[in-house]
Write a protein that holds these residues in place. Structure first.
Motif, PDB file in Angstrom:
ATOM      1  N   PRO A  73       0.793  -1.228   0.000  1.00  0.00           N
ATOM      2  CA  PRO A  73       0.000   0.000   0.000  1.00  0.00           C
ATOM      3  C   PRO A  73       0.827   1.281   0.000  1.00  0.00           C
ATOM      4  CG  PRO A  73      -0.918  -1.581   1.554  1.00  0.00           C
ATOM      5  CD  PRO A  73       0.415  -2.113   1.122  1.00  0.00           C
ATOM      6  N   LEU A  74       2.104   1.181   0.360  1.00  0.00           N
ATOM      7  CA  LEU A  74       2.932   2.389   0.416  1.00  0.00           C
ATOM      8  C   LEU A  74       3.412   2.839  -0.949  1.00  0.00           C
ATOM      9  CD1 LEU A  74       3.084   1.223   3.403  1.00  0.00           C
ATOM     10  CD2 LEU A  74       5.186   2.552   3.579  1.00  0.00           C
ATOM     11  N   ARG A  75       3.471   1.926  -1.914  1.00  0.00           N
ATOM     12  CA  ARG A  75       3.948   2.320  -3.235  1.00  0.00           C
ATOM     13  C   ARG A  75       2.775   2.914  -4.013  1.00  0.00           C
ATOM     14  NH1 ARG A  75       2.597  -2.458  -6.008  1.00  0.00           N
ATOM     15  NH2 ARG A  75       2.919  -4.418  -4.869  1.00  0.00           N
ATOM     16  N   THR A  76       2.593   4.208  -3.799  1.00  0.00           N
ATOM     17  CA  THR A  76       1.394   4.880  -4.293  1.00  0.00           C
ATOM     18  C   THR A  76       1.484   5.295  -5.754  1.00  0.00           C
ATOM     19  OG1 THR A  76       2.272   6.896  -3.282  1.00  0.00           O
ATOM     20  CG2 THR A  76       0.606   5.683  -2.045  1.00  0.00           C
ATOM     21  N   SER A  77       2.680   5.330  -6.336  1.00  0.00           N
ATOM     22  CA  SER A  77       2.822   5.634  -7.767  1.00  0.00           C
ATOM     23  C   SER A  77       4.010   4.879  -8.332  1.00  0.00           C
ATOM     24  CB  SER A  77       3.034   7.132  -8.016  1.00  0.00           C
ATOM     25  OG  SER A  77       1.844   7.855  -7.866  1.00  0.00           O
ATOM     26  N   VAL A  78       3.852   4.389  -9.545  1.00  0.00           N
ATOM     27  CA  VAL A  78       4.949   3.784 -10.304  1.00  0.00           C
ATOM     28  C   VAL A  78       5.019   4.512 -11.633  1.00  0.00           C
ATOM     29  CG1 VAL A  78       5.855   1.692 -11.370  1.00  0.00           C
ATOM     30  CG2 VAL A  78       4.608   1.535  -9.196  1.00  0.00           C
ATOM     31  N   VAL A  79       6.186   5.106 -11.917  1.00  0.00           N
ATOM     32  CA  VAL A  79       6.340   5.873 -13.149  1.00  0.00           C
ATOM     33  C   VAL A  79       7.488   5.300 -13.969  1.00  0.00           C
ATOM     34  CG1 VAL A  79       5.464   7.971 -12.057  1.00  0.00           C
ATOM     35  CG2 VAL A  79       7.924   7.568 -12.118  1.00  0.00           C
ATOM     36  N   ALA A  80       7.403   5.450 -15.260  1.00  0.00           N
ATOM     37  CA  ALA A  80       8.457   4.957 -16.146  1.00  0.00           C
ATOM     38  C   ALA A  80       9.755   5.705 -15.895  1.00  0.00           C
ATOM     39  CB  ALA A  80       8.026   5.112 -17.602  1.00  0.00           C
ATOM     40  N   PHE A  81      10.869   4.977 -16.011  1.00  0.00           N
ATOM     41  CA  PHE A  81      12.182   5.594 -15.796  1.00  0.00           C
ATOM     42  C   PHE A  81      12.394   6.801 -16.706  1.00  0.00           C
ATOM     43  CE2 PHE A  81      16.740   5.525 -17.189  1.00  0.00           C
ATOM     44  CZ  PHE A  81      17.242   6.166 -16.068  1.00  0.00           C
ATOM     45  N   THR A  82      11.827   6.766 -17.899  1.00  0.00           N
ATOM     46  CA  THR A  82      11.995   7.889 -18.822  1.00  0.00           C
ATOM     47  C   THR A  82      11.357   9.167 -18.287  1.00  0.00           C
ATOM     48  OG1 THR A  82      10.037   7.074 -19.995  1.00  0.00           O
ATOM     49  CG2 THR A  82      12.201   6.474 -20.899  1.00  0.00           C
ATOM     50  N   ALA A  83      10.428   9.035 -17.326  1.00  0.00           N
ATOM     51  CA  ALA A  83       9.793  10.203 -16.714  1.00  0.00           C
ATOM     52  C   ALA A  83      10.391  10.505 -15.342  1.00  0.00           C
ATOM     53  CB  ALA A  83       8.294   9.974 -16.591  1.00  0.00           C
ATOM     54  N   ALA A  84      11.571   9.946 -15.062  1.00  0.00           N
ATOM     55  CA  ALA A  84      12.165  10.050 -13.731  1.00  0.00           C
ATOM     56  C   ALA A  84      12.464  11.490 -13.333  1.00  0.00           C
ATOM     57  CB  ALA A  84      13.442   9.217 -13.663  1.00  0.00           C
ATOM     58  N   ALA A  85      12.955  12.294 -14.263  1.00  0.00           N
ATOM     59  CA  ALA A  85      13.318  13.673 -13.926  1.00  0.00           C
ATOM     60  C   ALA A  85      12.095  14.437 -13.434  1.00  0.00           C
ATOM     61  CB  ALA A  85      13.946  14.367 -15.134  1.00  0.00           C
ATOM     62  N   GLY A  86      10.977  14.284 -14.132  1.00  0.00           N
ATOM     63  CA  GLY A  86       9.762  14.964 -13.725  1.00  0.00           C
ATOM     64  C   GLY A  86       9.248  14.487 -12.382  1.00  0.00           C
ATOM     65  N   ALA A  87       9.340  13.163 -12.143  1.00  0.00           N
ATOM     66  CA  ALA A  87       8.886  12.611 -10.863  1.00  0.00           C
ATOM     67  C   ALA A  87       9.734  13.130  -9.713  1.00  0.00           C
ATOM     68  CB  ALA A  87       8.932  11.089 -10.914  1.00  0.00           C
ATOM     69  N   LEU A  88      11.041  13.216  -9.919  1.00  0.00           N
ATOM     70  CA  LEU A  88      11.931  13.719  -8.880  1.00  0.00           C
ATOM     71  C   LEU A  88      11.674  15.204  -8.628  1.00  0.00           C
ATOM     72  CD1 LEU A  88      14.267  13.076  -6.969  1.00  0.00           C
ATOM     73  CD2 LEU A  88      15.856  13.586  -8.827  1.00  0.00           C
ATOM     74  N   GLN A  89      11.455  15.954  -9.695  1.00  0.00           N
ATOM     75  CA  GLN A  89      11.187  17.385  -9.538  1.00  0.00           C
ATOM     76  C   GLN A  89       9.862  17.631  -8.832  1.00  0.00           C
ATOM     77  OE1 GLN A  89      11.654  18.308 -13.658  1.00  0.00           O
ATOM     78  NE2 GLN A  89      13.849  18.740 -13.486  1.00  0.00           N
ATOM     79  N   ALA A  90       8.849  16.793  -9.108  1.00  0.00           N
ATOM     80  CA  ALA A  90       7.565  16.944  -8.428  1.00  0.00           C
ATOM     81  C   ALA A  90       7.705  16.677  -6.929  1.00  0.00           C
ATOM     82  CB  ALA A  90       6.531  15.999  -9.040  1.00  0.00           C
ATOM     83  N   VAL A 116       7.097   6.917  -4.447  1.00  0.00           N
ATOM     84  CA  VAL A 116       7.103   6.834  -5.906  1.00  0.00           C
ATOM     85  C   VAL A 116       8.224   5.893  -6.324  1.00  0.00           C
ATOM     86  CG1 VAL A 116       7.407   8.109  -8.065  1.00  0.00           C
ATOM     87  CG2 VAL A 116       6.198   9.178  -6.135  1.00  0.00           C
ATOM     88  N   LEU A 117       7.879   4.908  -7.139  1.00  0.00           N
ATOM     89  CA  LEU A 117       8.868   3.983  -7.670  1.00  0.00           C
ATOM     90  C   LEU A 117       9.115   4.290  -9.144  1.00  0.00           C
ATOM     91  CD1 LEU A 117       7.785   0.497  -6.229  1.00  0.00           C
ATOM     92  CD2 LEU A 117       9.556   2.035  -5.361  1.00  0.00           C
ATOM     93  N   LEU A 118      10.362   4.224  -9.537  1.00  0.00           N
ATOM     94  CA  LEU A 118      10.734   4.300 -10.939  1.00  0.00           C
ATOM     95  C   LEU A 118      10.784   2.876 -11.493  1.00  0.00           C
ATOM     96  CD1 LEU A 118      13.669   6.878 -10.737  1.00  0.00           C
ATOM     97  CD2 LEU A 118      11.221   7.329 -11.008  1.00  0.00           C
ATOM     98  N   GLU A 119      10.140   2.661 -12.629  1.00  0.00           N
ATOM     99  CA  GLU A 119      10.126   1.347 -13.273  1.00  0.00           C
ATOM    100  C   GLU A 119      11.067   1.357 -14.475  1.00  0.00           C
ATOM    101  OE1 GLU A 119       6.860  -1.935 -14.758  1.00  0.00           O
ATOM    102  OE2 GLU A 119       6.404   0.196 -15.040  1.00  0.00           O
ATOM    103  N   PHE A 120      11.990   0.410 -14.488  1.00  0.00           N
ATOM    104  CA  PHE A 120      12.993   0.350 -15.536  1.00  0.00           C
ATOM    105  C   PHE A 120      12.588  -0.659 -16.601  1.00  0.00           C
ATOM    106  CE2 PHE A 120      15.028   2.381 -12.088  1.00  0.00           C
ATOM    107  CZ  PHE A 120      16.029   3.167 -12.611  1.00  0.00           C
ATOM    108  N   PRO A 121      12.989  -0.427 -17.844  1.00  0.00           N
ATOM    109  CA  PRO A 121      12.614  -1.356 -18.911  1.00  0.00           C
ATOM    110  C   PRO A 121      13.303  -2.697 -18.732  1.00  0.00           C
ATOM    111  CG  PRO A 121      14.183   0.258 -19.717  1.00  0.00           C
ATOM    112  CD  PRO A 121      13.788   0.702 -18.339  1.00  0.00           C
ATOM    113  N   PRO A 122      12.659  -3.785 -19.175  1.00  0.00           N
ATOM    114  CA  PRO A 122      13.299  -5.108 -19.070  1.00  0.00           C
ATOM    115  C   PRO A 122      14.497  -5.186 -20.013  1.00  0.00           C
ATOM    116  CG  PRO A 122      11.287  -5.238 -20.350  1.00  0.00           C
ATOM    117  CD  PRO A 122      11.331  -3.842 -19.785  1.00  0.00           C
ATOM    118  N   GLY A 123      15.360  -6.128 -19.734  1.00  0.00           N
ATOM    119  CA  GLY A 123      16.544  -6.290 -20.560  1.00  0.00           C
ATOM    120  C   GLY A 123      16.233  -6.964 -21.870  1.00  0.00           C
ATOM    121  N   PRO A 124      17.223  -7.024 -22.746  1.00  0.00           N
ATOM    122  CA  PRO A 124      17.027  -7.658 -24.063  1.00  0.00           C
ATOM    123  C   PRO A 124      16.784  -9.155 -23.914  1.00  0.00           C
ATOM    124  CG  PRO A 124      19.358  -7.131 -23.673  1.00  0.00           C
ATOM    125  CD  PRO A 124      18.581  -6.510 -22.547  1.00  0.00           C
TER     126      PRO A 124
END
Length: 350
Positions: A314-331, A342-350
């Protein structure tokens, strides 16, 4: 590979950086999730005294092992200390690096190392697609949602504080501050058998605290400390008070809320000086303990998550894409209280 760098105070962006290579005794990790913490916000604001720039923030994370460092004797040769780890393992890591030689380390208090280096502050952290870490700082996990595994490090902060304050069954505990650390302190105190109240100034966080099992909550914009003490303890005061904001008034509130002979655990790392009523602290014979970092409790917390004895989701109230990390950190740095973690979600590997 890509990494979120704080180029200078108030300026963060996702940039291309060289991918690291694991040395013997290290693992190359592909980050799965990483949490935004108060220290990351300080780095962006320029108020983190130990950060230099450019810096990759982040010390709360889950990751997958993609390679184990090998010796130079031949391809595929792995050092003995890679035993117990394999490519594909889901892990989290202890993000503090002690020197092993200072007074604190010699006394076994490595979490209070005088020359500690923390990922995301003194050295680059987990807000990047790949990173290397020594195997002796990694902990495997099985059957845990990688989003929850990224919360083990902040959970360890609250859990360590509860142990420092010797919380036990039947204790009446007040947690001041219902951010991520305060809420995880609530969970830790309940695991130790305590009845826990929590105080904050954000109603939505108090509602979440109630859903997590708080015996009661107090909105300090409308309620006073004496009113809280009266409602929760019939005026006696709390056996333990955990301060999880770092705001000076919270320390004086903790002293006022404590019963005779109570223990106060200071978790919030504030920068402002505090003026407090020394005579009251003496009169009540209060014990005040500081609580800094934690290393030894990671295995216990992972077991609690693996066995379902505690739910941190319940504590992880938002998950945002790593590509939007700068905006999430600034907010987060702008003071938004909409999210707890807020958790940053990273893309899976190849």
């Amino acid at each position: 590979m890509r990494a979120l760098q704080v180029i200078r105070p108030e300026a963060a962006e996702v940039v291309e950086v060289p991918a690291p290579r694991p040395a013997p005794g290290e693992a190359l990790l592909r980050v799965r999730y990483a949490g935004i913490c108060g220290s990351d916000i300080q780095t962006l604001r320029g108020t983190q005294p130990f950060a230099s720039y450019p810096r990759v923030p982040g010390h709360e994370f889950s990751a997958e092992i993609v390679e184990l460092g090998s010796d130079d004797d031949g391809p595929g040769d792995a050092p003995e200390n890679t035993v117990g780890f394999a490519v594909g393992d889901l892990v989290t890591g202890v993000p503090y690096f002690e020197d092993g030689t200072c007074c604190a380390c010699r006394r076994g208090l490595v979490n209070a190392c005088e020359h500690n280096e923390t990922m995301g502050v003194h050295r680059d952290g987990a807000f990047q697609e790949l990173l290397t870490m020594p195997l002796d700082r990694l902990h495997r996990a099985e059957g845990i949602d990688p989003r929850d595994l990224a919360l083990v490090e902040p959970f360890s902060i609250g859990y360590h504080a509860v142990r420092r304050a010797a919380v036990g069954a039947g204790d009446r505990v007040l947690v001041i501050g219902a951010g991520a650390i305060g809420l995880l302190t609530l969970l830790a105190a309940r695991l130790h058998g305590a009845e826990v109240w929590i105080a904050d100034v954000v109603p939505s966080r108090l509602e979440l605290a109630a859903s997590l099992g708080a015996a009661g909550t107090a909105d300090l914009t409308t309620a006073t400390i004496p009113e809280l003490v009266g409602a929760a303890t019939d005026g006696d005061g709390f056996d333990v008070v955990c301060e999880a904001t770092g705001v000076p008034v919270s320390f004086t509130n903790a002293i006022e809320a404590a019963t005779v002979g109570a223990r106060l655990a200071l978790i919030g790392n504030g920068t402002a000086e505090v003026t407090f009523p020394q005579s009251v602290l003496i009169k009540k014979e209060l014990t005040v303990v500081g609580s800094r970092n934690s290393r030894g409790v990671f295995p216990a917390l992972i077991e609690l998550l693996e066995t379902g004895q505690v739910d941190v989701s319940p504590l992880r109230t938002s998950v945002v894409a790593f590509t939007a990390a700068a905006g999430a950190l600034q907010a987060a740095a702008a003071g938004s209280t909409a999210d707890v973690k807020v958790l940053l979600e990273f893309p899976p590997g190849p």
